[in-house]
Motif scaffolding. Structure first.
Motif, short mmCIF file in Angstrom:
data_model
loop_
_atom_site.label_atom_id
_atom_site.label_comp_id
_atom_site.label_asym_id
_atom_site.label_seq_id
_atom_site.Cartn_x
_atom_site.Cartn_y
_atom_site.Cartn_z
N MET A 1 -8.06 -0.15 -3.64
CA MET A 1 -8.69 -0.22 -2.33
C MET A 1 -8.17 0.93 -1.48
N VAL A 2 -9.03 1.45 -0.60
CA VAL A 2 -8.61 2.47 0.35
C VAL A 2 -9.00 2.00 1.75
N ILE A 3 -8.08 2.16 2.70
CA ILE A 3 -8.32 1.82 4.10
C ILE A 3 -8.15 3.12 4.88
N MET A 4 -9.20 3.52 5.59
CA MET A 4 -9.17 4.86 6.18
C MET A 4 -9.64 4.86 7.63
N PRO A 5 -9.12 5.81 8.42
CA PRO A 5 -9.55 5.96 9.81
C PRO A 5 -10.94 6.59 9.88
N TYR B 1 -4.46 7.82 5.58
CA TYR B 1 -5.21 6.77 4.90
C TYR B 1 -4.26 6.00 4.00
N TYR B 2 -4.59 4.76 3.74
CA TYR B 2 -3.73 3.87 2.96
C TYR B 2 -4.50 3.42 1.72
N TYR B 3 -3.81 3.34 0.60
CA TYR B 3 -4.48 2.93 -0.63
C TYR B 3 -3.63 1.94 -1.42
N LEU B 4 -4.32 1.09 -2.12
CA LEU B 4 -3.68 0.04 -2.92
C LEU B 4 -4.13 0.18 -4.37
N PHE C 1 -19.50 12.43 -0.83
CA PHE C 1 -19.18 11.18 -0.16
C PHE C 1 -18.08 11.38 0.88
N LEU C 2 -17.76 10.32 1.62
CA LEU C 2 -16.78 10.40 2.70
C LEU C 2 -15.44 10.89 2.18
N ARG C 3 -14.74 11.68 2.99
CA ARG C 3 -13.47 12.26 2.56
C ARG C 3 -12.44 11.19 2.23
N GLY C 4 -12.35 10.16 3.05
CA GLY C 4 -11.39 9.10 2.79
C GLY C 4 -11.71 8.34 1.52
N TYR C 5 -12.98 8.17 1.26
CA TYR C 5 -13.46 7.47 0.06
C TYR C 5 -13.07 8.26 -1.19
N VAL D 1 0.83 -1.21 0.00
CA VAL D 1 0.00 0.00 0.00
C VAL D 1 0.86 1.26 0.00
N GLN D 2 0.24 2.36 -0.35
CA GLN D 2 0.84 3.68 -0.22
C GLN D 2 -0.03 4.47 0.76
N SER D 3 0.46 5.59 1.21
CA SER D 3 -0.30 6.35 2.20
C SER D 3 -0.21 7.85 1.95
N GLU D 4 -1.20 8.55 2.44
CA GLU D 4 -1.25 10.01 2.39
C GLU D 4 -1.86 10.50 3.71
N THR D 5 -1.51 11.72 4.08
CA THR D 5 -2.08 12.30 5.30
C THR D 5 -3.03 13.44 4.94
N VAL D 6 -4.06 13.58 5.76
CA VAL D 6 -5.07 14.62 5.58
C VAL D 6 -5.30 15.30 6.93
N THR D 7 -5.36 16.61 6.93
CA THR D 7 -5.66 17.34 8.16
C THR D 7 -7.16 17.36 8.38
#
Length: 315
Positions: free
Chosen positions: A195-199, A114-117, A161-165, A90-96
């Motif tokens: 795929m995205v995996i988010m808090p 959040y992590y994405y594939l 839709f959801l920010r992480g989505y 996976v790769q990841s990015e940060t969001v405030t």
């Protein structure tokens, strides 16, 4: 007569007391948990999941003729003990994220990861968080419980839709063509699959939604078929992505005439849904210049550094 008055007085007092007791909900309202505390807890849970699970990457690398290009997740154990964990793919990015974004009262700003594939790179364009996309998805919890999904593609305007989505989708590319099959049905070729995996701070946080409990990290498997480049949702001449004035990827907190809308009690309409962004009575489209090639110029008639379409003092 005096006795009757006293009796009526006590009766009234009793009724009021009874009503107060009935109005008491009988339980204590629990305030939302601290955003930073939940973010740390969610990230730990997500990392543990990524370290102990894998997806069917071998099938994607060497697809059979009948492969359905669907992501399947399993636990690294037993005969799968040697599989490569998701954490390495996976790769990841940060969001405030701020408490205001989530409708919470106290002031707090917390970085969320959040992590994405990317299981299959699409061959089309990459959407932004402000574009309309034609997509299939499946949403689940970390324990594998599916709470939502679509069998067919459907159009989605990502700011709704959801920010992480929407963030996860913006990391992918869409497909490149629509093909009509012999039976009259259609299919999209070379769609982006991932795929995205988010808090929960990028999801529902303290809200309870169907089978989703409070503070739950979420997983979305994504199949991005098509997208509309430079989507202009409100048709005011400005692509929605340019209406993200503060550049935080959240178009719903950019509302130039918010103060006037609150005062007028007309409902809050963020700029990406508002055809008159500054609320001066002149449509945004009439306060910008679009040339034959679609290039946009933003005049500033009074030279105050604020373009006319955001300046209620100019028309």
């Amino acid at each position: 007569m005096r006795v009757n008055r006293i009796f009526l007085l006590f009766l009234l007092i009793g009724m009021v007391w009874s009503c107060k007791k009935d109005d008491d909900p009988g339980f204590e309202t629990i305030p939302p948990r601290a955003l930073d505390e939940v973010a740390l807890e969610n990230d730990a849970s997500i990392k543990e999941f990524l370290a102990t699970h894998f997806y069917n990457y071998e099938e994607f690398a060497n697809p059979s003729a009948d492969f359905d290009y669907k992501i399947k997740i399993d636990t690294i154990a037993g005969e799968n003990a040697n599989k490569t964990p998701l954490m390495q793919q996976v790769q990841s990015e940060t969001v405030t994220v701020t408490n205001t974004d989530l409708g919470l009262e106290s002031e707090q700003s917390v970085q969320h990861t959040y992590y994405y594939l990317i299981a299959r790179e699409g061959e089309g364009e990459r959407p932004t968080v402000a574009d309309s996309t034609y997509i299939r998805y499946e949403g689940s919890l970390l324990n594998g419980t599916v709470f939502d999904g679509t069998a067919d593609y459907s159009w989605q305007y990502l700011p709704f839709f959801l920010r992480g989505y929407s963030r996860g989708i913006s990391q992918m590319k869409a497909g490149d063509n629509i093909v009509v099959n012999n039976d009259g049905t259609t299919r999209i070729t070379n769609s982006g699959i991932g795929m995205v995996i988010m808090p929960s701070g990028l999801g529902y946080f303290n809200q309870i939604q169907g089978g989703i409990s409070q503070y739950s990290p979420l997983i979305f498997k994504l199949d991005v078929g098509l997208m509309v480049p430079d989507t202009d949702y409100d048709n005011d001449g400005i692509p929605s992505i340019l209406e993200d004035l503060n550049g935080d990827g959240n178009l719903n907190n950019d509302n130039t005439d918010r103060e006037a809308e609150v005062k007028a009690r007309t409902g809050l309409i963020p700029n990406h849904q508002d055809q008159d962004d500054d609320g001066d009575g002149t449509p945004t489209r009439e306060e910008i210049i679009i040339d034959a090639n679609g290039n946009i110029t933003f005049p500033d008639t009074d030279g105050d550094g604020i373009p006319d379409y955001l300046d209620k003092d100019t028309k």
